[in-house]
Design a protein around this motif. Structure first.
Motif, PDB file in Angstrom:
ATOM      1  N   GLU A 154      53.951  51.391  36.274  1.00 19.75           N
ATOM      2  CA  GLU A 154      53.647  50.280  37.132  1.00 19.75           C
ATOM      3  C   GLU A 154      54.410  49.246  36.765  1.00 19.75           C
ATOM      4  O   GLU A 154      54.544  48.810  35.492  1.00 19.75           O
ATOM      5  N   ASP A 193      51.996  56.445  34.201  1.00 21.09           N
ATOM      6  CA  ASP A 193      50.611  55.995  33.886  1.00 21.09           C
ATOM      7  C   ASP A 193      49.535  56.664  33.880  1.00 21.09           C
ATOM      8  O   ASP A 193      48.599  56.823  33.319  1.00 21.09           O
ATOM      9  N   ASP A 202      59.390  49.808  38.586  1.00 22.47           N
ATOM     10  CA  ASP A 202      59.734  49.176  39.726  1.00 22.47           C
ATOM     11  C   ASP A 202      60.815  47.871  39.802  1.00 22.47           C
ATOM     12  O   ASP A 202      61.819  47.942  40.434  1.00 22.47           O
ATOM     13  N   ARG A 226      52.470  60.902  37.649  1.00 20.77           N
ATOM     14  CA  ARG A 226      53.166  59.605  37.385  1.00 20.77           C
ATOM     15  C   ARG A 226      52.671  59.275  35.778  1.00 20.77           C
ATOM     16  O   ARG A 226      51.602  59.846  35.309  1.00 20.77           O
TER      17      ARG A 226
END
Ligand SMILES: [Zn+2]
Ligand SMILES: [Zn+2]
Length: 320
Positions: free
Chosen positions: A95, A130, A99, A128
């Motif tokens: 996150e 995370d 990006d 993912r």
């Protein structure tokens, strides 16, 4: 301090060479060293032609290293019909961090008019990073998973896009750190693999249909100089470090190397050149053995020395 080559103010001083250079002469010196490395590693084969161009897949993370490499490759080969460059970005599912760097990649690919492909852990593996950090069933540092997954996707997609070479932006500091880590861990087989994959004998490139040779044209350039180049050229690099980064041993080696470099300028260069010679001997020693044991992973078909490859075992431990 004045530039060694003109009357302008120097923007940098290199302890290992004694050079003071202005902005223009510093940038030219970085480009010259990258092009010399490309020549010495024979990355452009003599029979390359516009009819049968070489395809180079560049791992573009959006960090300063790969962004600088993309820029210099485009300046050098952007209008050369013998070379086709494709940028490949891996989204790890972190996150904020990834990006922002994907935005940097898209911006750069747009500026350079470069073909750009984006693949993600989530689409490919259903994970993912995370989430891996929260679960972590094996109790490993997240970088260990991430490194395996990233390498797998870079290699798989380099092969899928029919790459002749897979290029990555590893700089002198990265490579000197890896060299020392392998030496301190006493891992001679890892040295052999590192050599085979990164410098490999390029005349053998057609022998294995799945193996894409690696190239690291920035490996003569210290990290600080890569960062300065990105800054002076105002490249859209995303500077922040990965929030999960926790490779403790690499951090210790990095500190040690910076201290050594300060007291003995040129240490990183000499570590790397000595290491590459040792690694080449190690590669000769292991070459016959390791290729004989290679087989295809039962689950995904990647090359591995076991029934199931490391990536598939890690994915299984995450129960995805
Ligand atoms: Zn100058
Ligand atoms: Zn597998």
């Amino acid at each position: 301090m004045e530039c060694d080559k003109c009357e302008r103010d120097a923007v940098m001083h290199a302890g290992y060479s004694g050079a003071h250079l202005c902005e223009k002469h510093f940038c030219a010196s970085v480009e010259k060293r990258v092009r010399r490395r490309i020549r010495r590693d024979d990355l452009v084969p003599r029979d390359a032609s516009p009819e049968d161009p070489e395809r180079w897949v560049l791992g573009l993370s959006g960090g300063k290293d790969s962004v600088v490499l993309a820029q210099i490759l485009d300046d050098t080969f952007g209008r050369d019909p013998r070379i086709e460059i494709l940028a490949l970005t891996i989204h790890e599912g972190i996150e904020g961090y990834r990006d922002a760097s994907v935005d940097a990649c898209v911006e750069l690919a747009d500026d350079l008019d470069l073909r750009h492909e984006l693949v993600s852990y989530e689409e490919e593996f259903g994970v993912r990073m995370d989430d891996v950090v929260e679960d972590d069933p094996e109790g490993m540092a997240p970088c260990a998973y991430c490194g395996v997954f990233r390498r797998d996707l870079l290699e798989t997609y380099a092969a899928e896009f029919d790459a002749d070479i897979l290029l990555t932006g590893h700089n002198l500091d990265d490579e000197a750190q890896t060299a020392l880590m392998n030496v301190f861990e006493g891992d001679v087989e890892q040295m052999a693999k590192h050599f085979d994959a990164s410098l490999g004998p390029f005349d053998e490139r057609t022998e294995s249909p799945h193996f894409v040779p690696r190239a690291k044209p920035l490996r003569d350039i210290p990290e600080k100089e890569v960062a300065l180049y990105a800054h002076l050229k105002d490249l859209p690099a995303h500077i922040t470090e990965c929030p999960h980064a926790s490779e403790a041993f690499r951090g210790e080696i990095q500190e040690l190397l910076l201290k050594l470099e300060e007291d003995h300028p040129g240490t990183r260069h000499s570590i790397l050149s000595g290491y590459e010679e040792i690694a080449s001997m190690a590669a000769d020693r292991y070459r016959g053995e390791s290729t004989a044991e290679m087989r295809e992973c039962e689950r995904c078909g990647s090359k591995t020395t076991r029934d199931v490859c490391r990536k598939c075992r890690l994915l299984e431990s995450l129960a995805v």
